[in-house]
Design a protein around this motif. Sequence first.
Motif, short mmCIF file in Angstrom:
data_model
loop_
_atom_site.label_atom_id
_atom_site.label_comp_id
_atom_site.label_asym_id
_atom_site.label_seq_id
_atom_site.Cartn_x
_atom_site.Cartn_y
_atom_site.Cartn_z
N ALA A 169 32.39 47.44 113.47
CA ALA A 169 31.08 47.38 112.81
C ALA A 169 30.79 48.71 112.14
O ALA A 169 30.90 49.76 112.77
N SER A 170 30.44 48.64 110.87
CA SER A 170 30.12 49.86 110.14
C SER A 170 28.90 50.53 110.75
O SER A 170 27.94 49.87 111.12
N GLY A 171 28.95 51.84 110.87
CA GLY A 171 27.83 52.56 111.45
C GLY A 171 27.88 52.62 112.96
O GLY A 171 27.12 53.32 113.59
N GLY A 172 28.82 51.88 113.55
CA GLY A 172 28.93 51.87 115.01
C GLY A 172 29.84 52.98 115.50
O GLY A 172 30.12 53.92 114.77
N SER A 173 30.30 52.87 116.73
CA SER A 173 31.28 53.83 117.21
C SER A 173 32.31 53.07 118.02
O SER A 173 32.09 51.94 118.44
N LEU A 174 33.47 53.70 118.20
CA LEU A 174 34.56 53.07 118.95
C LEU A 174 34.08 52.61 120.32
O LEU A 174 34.50 51.58 120.83
N GLU A 175 33.15 53.39 120.84
CA GLU A 175 32.64 53.15 122.18
C GLU A 175 32.17 51.72 122.42
O GLU A 175 32.28 51.19 123.50
N TYR A 176 31.59 51.11 121.40
CA TYR A 176 30.99 49.79 121.59
C TYR A 176 31.86 48.64 121.07
O TYR A 176 31.43 47.51 121.02
N ALA A 177 33.09 48.98 120.68
CA ALA A 177 33.99 47.93 120.17
C ALA A 177 34.68 47.23 121.34
O ALA A 177 35.04 47.84 122.32
N SER A 178 34.84 45.92 121.22
CA SER A 178 35.54 45.18 122.26
C SER A 178 37.04 45.42 122.11
O SER A 178 37.50 45.91 121.08
N ARG A 179 37.81 45.03 123.11
CA ARG A 179 39.26 45.21 123.05
C ARG A 179 39.85 44.42 121.89
O ARG A 179 40.72 44.91 121.19
N ASN A 180 39.35 43.19 121.66
CA ASN A 180 39.85 42.38 120.55
C ASN A 180 39.59 43.03 119.20
O ASN A 180 40.44 43.03 118.31
N THR A 181 38.39 43.60 119.07
CA THR A 181 38.04 44.28 117.81
C THR A 181 38.97 45.47 117.60
O THR A 181 39.46 45.69 116.50
N LEU A 182 39.22 46.21 118.68
CA LEU A 182 40.12 47.37 118.57
C LEU A 182 41.54 46.92 118.22
O LEU A 182 42.22 47.56 117.42
N ALA A 183 41.95 45.80 118.81
CA ALA A 183 43.30 45.28 118.53
C ALA A 183 43.42 44.94 117.05
O ALA A 183 44.41 45.27 116.39
N ASP A 184 42.38 44.27 116.50
CA ASP A 184 42.36 43.94 115.06
C ASP A 184 42.39 45.22 114.23
O ASP A 184 43.09 45.31 113.22
N ALA A 185 41.62 46.20 114.66
CA ALA A 185 41.51 47.45 113.90
C ALA A 185 42.85 48.18 113.87
O ALA A 185 43.26 48.71 112.84
N PHE A 186 43.56 48.17 114.99
CA PHE A 186 44.88 48.82 115.05
C PHE A 186 45.89 48.03 114.22
O PHE A 186 46.63 48.58 113.42
N GLY A 187 45.89 46.69 114.45
CA GLY A 187 46.86 45.83 113.78
C GLY A 187 46.71 45.87 112.27
O GLY A 187 47.69 45.82 111.54
N GLY A 188 45.47 45.94 111.80
CA GLY A 188 45.23 45.88 110.36
C GLY A 188 45.02 47.24 109.72
O GLY A 188 44.43 47.33 108.65
N ARG A 189 45.49 48.29 110.39
CA ARG A 189 45.24 49.63 109.83
C ARG A 189 45.93 49.74 108.47
O ARG A 189 47.00 49.21 108.25
N ARG A 190 45.25 50.42 107.55
CA ARG A 190 45.77 50.44 106.19
C ARG A 190 46.09 51.87 105.74
O ARG A 190 45.53 52.84 106.23
N ASP A 191 47.00 51.93 104.81
CA ASP A 191 47.45 53.21 104.29
C ASP A 191 46.33 53.91 103.55
O ASP A 191 45.56 53.27 102.85
N MET A 192 46.23 55.22 103.70
CA MET A 192 45.13 55.94 103.03
C MET A 192 45.55 56.58 101.71
O MET A 192 44.78 57.26 101.08
N ARG A 193 46.82 56.40 101.32
CA ARG A 193 47.24 56.98 100.05
C ARG A 193 47.34 55.89 98.98
O ARG A 193 47.79 54.83 99.25
#
Length: 193
Positions: A169-193
């Motif tokens: 969630a934009s404006g949130g922090s890692l602290e309040y993310a569920s494990r599933n959300t974190l898994a999606d965030a890691f899995g879908g990480r995108r290149d910054m270049r």
Amino acid sequence: MEDLVSLLKKLPGIGRRSAERLAFHILTAPSDEALALADAIRHLKTTARYCSRCFNFAEDDLCYICTDAKRDSSKICVVEQPKDVILLESSGLYNGLYHVLMGCIDPLSGVGPDAIKMDNLLERAADDGVKEIILATNPTAAGDGTALYIAEQLAKVSIKITRLARGLASGGSLEYASRNTLADAFGGRRDMR
Ligand SMILES: [Zn+2]
């Protein structure tokens, strides 16, 4: 009793009623249990320090993650605070190393790039074994700005730089993310270049 209540009240998320309930619990708990709590606090505060490499909490010069040979040392996950390491570790999603910035760049609060552990990260990123830097700063304006700044600083180093995906969630922090959300965030990480 009143001393204990006023000290407990200083803890985050603890109001007067909760502090009284905790103090009463401590009062009526078996002695060894209550004193073990006091000992654990004393032990933590007298032995805890920051890892000299990644700035995670440590009991020795290096933290238990930096000294673990089974970790994937080709990846460094960059977070804002030591508590983010604890959180990501409890999710069990990641097996690389970390780098704790000890804050984030926040121009609105007058916090500039000098406030984060950037030099140490540049040194670590220059190591041959490092293949990917994962920017896991919080999905806030300051966290996004910090990630962008780091990506720019690392422009000369030819390694992969990724940012956690926007399942968070934009404006949130890692602290309040569920494990599933974190898994999606890691899995879908995108290149910054
Ligand atoms: Zn460490």
